[in-house]
Write a protein that holds these residues in place. Structure first.
Motif, PDB file in Angstrom:
ATOM      1  N   HIS A  33       0.725  -1.054   0.055  1.00 21.21           N
ATOM      2  CA  HIS A  33      -0.058   0.060   0.061  1.00 21.21           C
ATOM      3  C   HIS A  33       0.771   1.357   0.034  1.00 21.21           C
ATOM      4  CE1 HIS A  33      -3.209  -2.927   0.787  1.00 21.21           C
ATOM      5  NE2 HIS A  33      -4.084  -1.779   0.309  1.00 21.21           N
ATOM      6  N   LEU A  34       2.026   1.317   0.586  1.00 27.97           N
ATOM      7  CA  LEU A  34       2.976   2.348   0.452  1.00 27.97           C
ATOM      8  C   LEU A  34       3.156   2.497  -0.950  1.00 27.97           C
ATOM      9  CD1 LEU A  34       5.301   1.722   3.449  1.00 27.97           C
ATOM     10  CD2 LEU A  34       4.010   3.801   3.284  1.00 27.97           C
ATOM     11  N   ALA A  35       3.485   1.602  -1.745  1.00 27.43           N
ATOM     12  CA  ALA A  35       3.780   1.675  -2.980  1.00 27.43           C
ATOM     13  C   ALA A  35       2.683   2.291  -3.874  1.00 27.43           C
ATOM     14  CB  ALA A  35       4.288   0.498  -3.606  1.00 27.43           C
ATOM     15  N   LEU A  36       1.369   1.692  -3.472  1.00 27.71           N
ATOM     16  CA  LEU A  36       0.405   2.231  -4.237  1.00 27.71           C
ATOM     17  C   LEU A  36      -0.212   3.720  -3.796  1.00 27.71           C
ATOM     18  CD1 LEU A  36      -1.841  -0.942  -3.837  1.00 27.71           C
ATOM     19  CD2 LEU A  36      -1.103  -0.166  -6.075  1.00 27.71           C
ATOM     20  N   LEU A  37       0.572   4.144  -2.851  1.00 29.64           N
ATOM     21  CA  LEU A  37       0.044   5.595  -2.652  1.00 29.64           C
ATOM     22  C   LEU A  37       1.423   6.524  -3.075  1.00 29.64           C
ATOM     23  CD1 LEU A  37      -1.300   5.228   1.086  1.00 29.64           C
ATOM     24  CD2 LEU A  37      -2.555   5.488  -1.045  1.00 29.64           C
ATOM     25  N   GLY A  38       2.170   5.777  -3.706  1.00 32.58           N
ATOM     26  CA  GLY A  38       3.311   6.480  -4.444  1.00 32.58           C
ATOM     27  C   GLY A  38       4.507   6.958  -3.568  1.00 32.58           C
ATOM     28  N   TYR A  39       4.775   6.131  -2.528  1.00 31.51           N
ATOM     29  CA  TYR A  39       6.097   6.130  -1.545  1.00 31.51           C
ATOM     30  C   TYR A  39       6.860   5.054  -2.326  1.00 31.51           C
ATOM     31  CZ  TYR A  39       2.719   9.015   1.261  1.00 31.51           C
ATOM     32  OH  TYR A  39       2.285  10.242   1.501  1.00 31.51           O
ATOM     33  N   ASP A  40       8.161   5.224  -1.833  1.00 36.40           N
ATOM     34  CA  ASP A  40       9.165   4.108  -2.014  1.00 36.40           C
ATOM     35  C   ASP A  40       9.305   3.322  -0.843  1.00 36.40           C
ATOM     36  OD1 ASP A  40      11.177   2.483  -2.680  1.00 36.40           O
ATOM     37  OD2 ASP A  40      12.638   4.174  -3.448  1.00 36.40           O
ATOM     38  N   PRO A  41       8.836   2.008  -1.005  1.00 37.50           N
ATOM     39  CA  PRO A  41       8.918   1.362   0.240  1.00 37.50           C
ATOM     40  C   PRO A  41      10.250   0.944   0.898  1.00 37.50           C
ATOM     41  CG  PRO A  41       7.673  -0.091  -1.388  1.00 37.50           C
ATOM     42  CD  PRO A  41       8.067   1.392  -1.863  1.00 37.50           C
TER      43      PRO A  41
ATOM     44  N   ARG B 291       7.075  -3.501  10.650  1.00 39.19           N
ATOM     45  CA  ARG B 291       5.565  -3.208  10.561  1.00 39.19           C
ATOM     46  C   ARG B 291       5.132  -2.491  11.872  1.00 39.19           C
ATOM     47  NH1 ARG B 291       1.597  -8.194   9.551  1.00 39.19           N
ATOM     48  NH2 ARG B 291      -0.233  -7.307  10.480  1.00 39.19           N
ATOM     49  N   GLY B 292       5.900  -2.420  12.903  1.00 34.80           N
ATOM     50  CA  GLY B 292       5.450  -1.702  14.142  1.00 34.80           C
ATOM     51  C   GLY B 292       4.854  -0.481  13.778  1.00 34.80           C
ATOM     52  N   PRO B 293       5.597   0.474  13.149  1.00 27.34           N
ATOM     53  CA  PRO B 293       5.041   2.043  12.917  1.00 27.34           C
ATOM     54  C   PRO B 293       3.553   1.804  12.502  1.00 27.34           C
ATOM     55  CG  PRO B 293       7.352   1.945  12.420  1.00 27.34           C
ATOM     56  CD  PRO B 293       6.879   0.235  12.607  1.00 27.34           C
ATOM     57  N   PHE B 294       3.309   1.148  11.528  1.00 28.58           N
ATOM     58  CA  PHE B 294       2.099   1.007  10.832  1.00 28.58           C
ATOM     59  C   PHE B 294       1.057   0.464  11.641  1.00 28.58           C
ATOM     60  CE2 PHE B 294       5.766   1.171   7.971  1.00 28.58           C
ATOM     61  CZ  PHE B 294       5.292   2.508   7.103  1.00 28.58           C
ATOM     62  N   GLU B 295       1.190  -0.504  12.432  1.00 26.20           N
ATOM     63  CA  GLU B 295       0.495  -1.252  13.283  1.00 26.20           C
ATOM     64  C   GLU B 295      -0.025  -0.231  14.098  1.00 26.20           C
ATOM     65  OE1 GLU B 295      -1.704  -4.716  13.593  1.00 26.20           O
ATOM     66  OE2 GLU B 295       0.073  -4.524  12.313  1.00 26.20           O
ATOM     67  N   ALA B 296       0.941   0.485  14.808  1.00 25.36           N
ATOM     68  CA  ALA B 296       0.646   1.395  15.898  1.00 25.36           C
ATOM     69  C   ALA B 296      -0.416   2.606  14.979  1.00 25.36           C
ATOM     70  CB  ALA B 296       2.081   2.293  16.289  1.00 25.36           C
ATOM     71  N   ALA B 297      -0.023   3.207  13.836  1.00 27.49           N
ATOM     72  CA  ALA B 297      -1.000   4.082  13.267  1.00 27.49           C
ATOM     73  C   ALA B 297      -2.140   3.437  13.245  1.00 27.49           C
ATOM     74  CB  ALA B 297      -0.213   4.698  11.964  1.00 27.49           C
TER      75      ALA B 297
ATOM     76  N   VAL C  69      -1.016   2.314   7.412  1.00 28.72           N
ATOM     77  CA  VAL C  69      -0.508   3.059   6.334  1.00 28.72           C
ATOM     78  C   VAL C  69      -0.971   4.221   5.836  1.00 28.72           C
ATOM     79  CG1 VAL C  69       0.551   2.536   4.057  1.00 28.72           C
ATOM     80  CG2 VAL C  69       0.797   0.816   5.477  1.00 28.72           C
ATOM     81  N   CYS C  70      -2.445   4.300   5.471  1.00 29.86           N
ATOM     82  CA  CYS C  70      -3.296   5.344   5.186  1.00 29.86           C
ATOM     83  C   CYS C  70      -3.344   6.458   6.040  1.00 29.86           C
ATOM     84  CB  CYS C  70      -4.433   4.794   4.712  1.00 29.86           C
ATOM     85  SG  CYS C  70      -4.659   3.545   3.238  1.00 29.86           S
ATOM     86  N   ARG C  71      -3.303   6.137   7.357  1.00 28.06           N
ATOM     87  CA  ARG C  71      -3.301   7.262   8.382  1.00 28.06           C
ATOM     88  C   ARG C  71      -2.003   7.964   8.438  1.00 28.06           C
ATOM     89  NH1 ARG C  71      -5.909   4.504  12.994  1.00 28.06           N
ATOM     90  NH2 ARG C  71      -8.028   5.039  12.040  1.00 28.06           N
ATOM     91  N   MET C  72      -1.167   7.193   8.156  1.00 30.97           N
ATOM     92  CA  MET C  72       0.324   7.796   8.298  1.00 30.97           C
ATOM     93  C   MET C  72       0.481   8.601   6.948  1.00 30.97           C
ATOM     94  SD  MET C  72       3.982   6.179   9.424  1.00 30.97           S
ATOM     95  CE  MET C  72       3.053   4.862  10.630  1.00 30.97           C
ATOM     96  N   ALA C  73      -0.094   8.227   5.809  1.00 28.23           N
ATOM     97  CA  ALA C  73      -0.247   9.131   4.771  1.00 28.23           C
ATOM     98  C   ALA C  73      -1.016  10.140   4.746  1.00 28.23           C
ATOM     99  CB  ALA C  73      -0.395   8.290   3.502  1.00 28.23           C
ATOM    100  N   GLY C  74      -1.500  10.363   5.940  1.00 34.32           N
ATOM    101  CA  GLY C  74      -2.357  11.555   6.052  1.00 34.32           C
ATOM    102  C   GLY C  74      -3.700  11.387   5.240  1.00 34.32           C
ATOM    103  N   MET C  75      -4.346  10.404   5.195  1.00 36.35           N
ATOM    104  CA  MET C  75      -5.587  10.013   4.650  1.00 36.35           C
ATOM    105  C   MET C  75      -6.665   9.837   5.587  1.00 36.35           C
ATOM    106  SD  MET C  75      -4.467   7.231   1.835  1.00 36.35           S
ATOM    107  CE  MET C  75      -5.955   7.270   0.724  1.00 36.35           C
TER     108      MET C  75
ATOM    109  N   LEU D 223      -9.212   5.388  -1.606  1.00 33.25           N
ATOM    110  CA  LEU D 223      -8.650   4.006  -1.710  1.00 33.25           C
ATOM    111  C   LEU D 223      -9.387   3.247  -0.915  1.00 33.25           C
ATOM    112  CD1 LEU D 223      -4.986   2.709  -1.814  1.00 33.25           C
ATOM    113  CD2 LEU D 223      -6.453   1.778   0.000  1.00 33.25           C
ATOM    114  N   VAL D 224      -9.756   1.893  -1.617  1.00 36.31           N
ATOM    115  CA  VAL D 224     -10.649   0.680  -0.959  1.00 36.31           C
ATOM    116  C   VAL D 224     -10.069  -0.438  -0.874  1.00 36.31           C
ATOM    117  CG1 VAL D 224     -12.797  -0.443  -1.202  1.00 36.31           C
ATOM    118  CG2 VAL D 224     -12.920   1.847  -1.706  1.00 36.31           C
ATOM    119  N   ASN D 225      -9.621  -1.058   0.146  1.00 31.75           N
ATOM    120  CA  ASN D 225      -9.006  -2.458   0.209  1.00 31.75           C
ATOM    121  C   ASN D 225     -10.230  -3.404   0.797  1.00 31.75           C
ATOM    122  OD1 ASN D 225      -7.990  -4.564   2.291  1.00 31.75           O
ATOM    123  ND2 ASN D 225      -6.117  -4.074   0.891  1.00 31.75           N
ATOM    124  N   ILE D 226      -9.975  -4.605  -0.113  1.00 30.93           N
ATOM    125  CA  ILE D 226     -11.045  -5.528   0.450  1.00 30.93           C
ATOM    126  C   ILE D 226     -10.443  -6.719   0.501  1.00 30.93           C
ATOM    127  CG2 ILE D 226     -13.220  -6.702  -0.087  1.00 30.93           C
ATOM    128  CD1 ILE D 226     -14.284  -4.405  -1.652  1.00 30.93           C
ATOM    129  N   LYS D 227     -10.528  -7.614   1.492  1.00 31.81           N
ATOM    130  CA  LYS D 227      -9.551  -8.473   1.996  1.00 31.81           C
ATOM    131  C   LYS D 227      -9.591  -9.915   1.280  1.00 31.81           C
ATOM    132  CE  LYS D 227      -5.964  -9.465   4.951  1.00 31.81           C
ATOM    133  NZ  LYS D 227      -4.658  -9.110   4.459  1.00 31.81           N
TER     134      LYS D 227
END
Lengths: 406, 406
Positions: B62-70, B77-83, B255-261, B295-299
């Motif tokens: 998802h970082l890549a899909l939002l245009g960031y370079d992973p 994973r910790g930081p994203f789980e926290a967010a 991930v989305c929250r950390m990207a400010g969404m 962005l919609v994620n369906i699992k």
């Protein structure tokens, strides 16, 4: 006989489905028997000049086509505009585009000072005679246009414009765009420079005469497009090739000049819709006798795209095509037909849509594409390339590449 | 009316030939008239979320899909789980995922402390009340899960887990993964923290009661997934768009929250096979009125892929397809149908296989692909893209791109 490279850049040629053309693109609608023959005889694909979806300017687009990474070397238009009008800039210089403009009662009343034509020599000399804190240079261009260079160590280019980009408002104070003290210093210097230019220009006899004749005085320099002159490893040194460019507009000539290419002027090449396409093709063909690599930029498609004129774009494409027989006799060379960016009619501006790319030459692996257009080329043998890779592909095909490794 | 962007991420949708499906993929076997219509009306291609052959996680994908370079922003994973559970983390913080677990006679006997549900509030308060060398924060999540944050300058995230990832063995000593003294310091602190947490938790009334009732005590915190909270330039700032995400699982929300969404919760969206697909589509459609990018994620596809259940994956895909008529009325927008990674049935895990990608919208250049699946899409007009480029392509199409250069 050695193979050379001709990169034919049809500025803004790519497009999107156009309603007026019943969902087809100008390139799909245009009758282009010669370009279609190139597609048949060549290898085809799509090209993202910078990267997918990234919208190139003419400057960043041509940097990529010459194999440079625009994200690395490009900070603003100023340096390339300066090089385009022939100013010798050096890496580290800060360059701005400037307009002679008219300031009346604190408001910009004409951003082009009545499109001033005469007297700018004297005004430029007066500006260059100004007492100023650092070394600088002002060079006039055509009519109201000019370029300002700050030559000093430790200056940043991250500063806002003085030019408000509209009339009826005051000019802007340049502000640093970061917390870097180098940018703060440039902003302060640019603001000082602007004030001093007003002093010197307002009193100048040329402007006093203009006002007496009821003309707009050219009494302020409005700077914009700040950029640091990058270090660009010259193309002849990087590639071992003798390189030349033919381009109708100063900005593209500036990029090519900064890359160390010879810039060839062609009589009748105007950079407009009225440009003499035949004269450009003839001069390019001639240049192939002397140079290993020639880049040609022809502007017309971009203009009709910006204006949103589908029929004009179709007609210009047909003119580009009909004169192509002039290039007969270059069969030992590699010729790439592509653009620097798309300028779709429905967008009326540059877009990040990929461009059709066709390469002809003695050793290309032909594919089964039979039409030179956005939709057909994707099924070609090149798949989808980046602009930064194109010159390497052409150098490899034509025997100008060098092995990396052993 | 301005065009927006809807990125429909079917988590784990890509697959490989499945023996049980006679060598076809679940997407090839599933009856998907609506997705196939999208393919007919759209432009198609393949997408490598990160790069060809690189196996994405849900976070890095998802970082890549939002245009960031992973490769640049992702250390663990910790930081994203926290967010994801709503903790306010700051760039430079070190974050770990944690489990309340059971330690008996030096051995981990239950990594989930009997899936403890009650009393974790009190246990968390006790942990947070601990006297410790640096500022830290522990936040409980659902059941036995939690997140630990070390807030201090000069800490590295390159340290091994405390969690042994299995039961019946002692917990691990965290070791630095490099010779960097910052990593060494983090490892030492994490080991100290673990010892102190055992002291505080073992004596805690909640655990004493649990043991009296014959339940497993939650007497140790097992940390894993160490990562440095990266500086991520917020998407609204980077793109100028108002951005929202709908996702069933906390990691993707993080991930989305950390990207400010903005993260939108949907009633009935479980992140499981039983998720309410219709409710998600309806909420996404509504969100398009308010946001420029959703962005919609369906699992579901990912779950059946992990379980190796081909028929379940086919059925889930058919459910995804059958509800698609809900999205009717979004024709002025650009919608991308793709995934964040493949989860092939024969692999039972994520894989680096490319994903089918279809983009529909007013100005796409239609191609002749007529089926939405891994094998058909490669012949489409997009050729093969990277996930990191997708958002740029969509922004360019929808008029949210900005020219780079002049």
């Amino acid at each position: 006989m050695a193979s050379g490279i001709l990169m034919m850049i049809y500025d803004g040629i790519g497009d999107r489905p156009v309603k007026e053309l019943r969902g087809r693109t100008p390139l799909e609608v245009a009758k282009t028997p010669n370009l279609d023959r190139m597609a048949c005889e060549g290898i085809n694909g799509l090209m993202d000049t910078i990267a997918p979806g990234i919208i190139p300017g003419s400057d960043t687009g041509h940097l990529a086509l010459l194999g440079y990474d625009p994200f690395e070397v490009y900070t603003g238009r100023g340096p390339f505009e300066a090089a385009g009008i022939g100013i010798e800039v050096e890496p580290g210089d800060i360059a701005f585009r400037c307009n002679f403009s008219t300031l009346e009662k604190g408001v910009i009343t004409d951003r082009r000072a009545g499109r001033i034509k005469e007297g700018t020599d004297e005004l430029s000399r007066a500006v260059n005679g100004m007492d100023f804190e650092i070394e600088f240079m002002f060079e006039k261009g055509v009519e109201h246009r000019g370029v300002l260079i700050f030559k000093d160590q430790g200056l940043g280019s991250g500063v806002g414009d003085i030019d408000p980009h509209k009339e009826g408002v005051p000019y802007l104070e340049s502000k640093p765009l970061s917390h870097d003290s180098k940018d703060a210093r440039t902003a302060r210097l640019l603001n000082d420079f602007t004030l001093k230019s007003i002093e010197v220009l307002s009193e100048h006899p040329v402007n006093i005469s203009r006002m007496e004749r009821g003309e707009k005085p050219a009494n302020i320099l409005l700077a914009r497009g700040s950029g640091t002159v990058p270090y660009i490893r010259p193309l002849p040194e990087r590639t071992g090739m003798k390189c030349a460019a033919i381009a109708g507009i100063p900005l593209v000539r500036g990029v090519c000049r900064m890359a160390g290419m010879d810039v060839i002027q062609v009589e009748g090449a105007t950079g407009g819709m009225d440009t003499d396409i035949g004269a450009i093709y003839r001069r390019a063909k001639e240049a192939m006798k002397e140079y290993d690599f020639v880049l040609v930029n022809i502007k017309g498609c971009d203009i009709s795209g910006h204006d949103g004129l589908a029929r004009e774009k179709v007609e210009f494409i047909e003119r580009l095509d009909s004169e192509l027989k002039i290039l007969e006799g270059l069969e030992q060379h590699y010729i790439a037909f592509t653009g620097d960016h798309s300028t779709p009619v429905p967008v009326k501006d540059h877009s990040g849509d990929p461009l059709p790319l066709t390469i002809v030459g003695p050793q290309v692996l032909r594919d089964d594409v039979t039409s030179y257009d956005e939709r057909s080329c994707v099924r070609g043998g090149l798949s989808r390339l980046r602009g930064q890779d194109l010159l390497n592909v052409l150098m490899d095909l034509s025997g100008h590449g060098e092995k990396f490794g052993a």
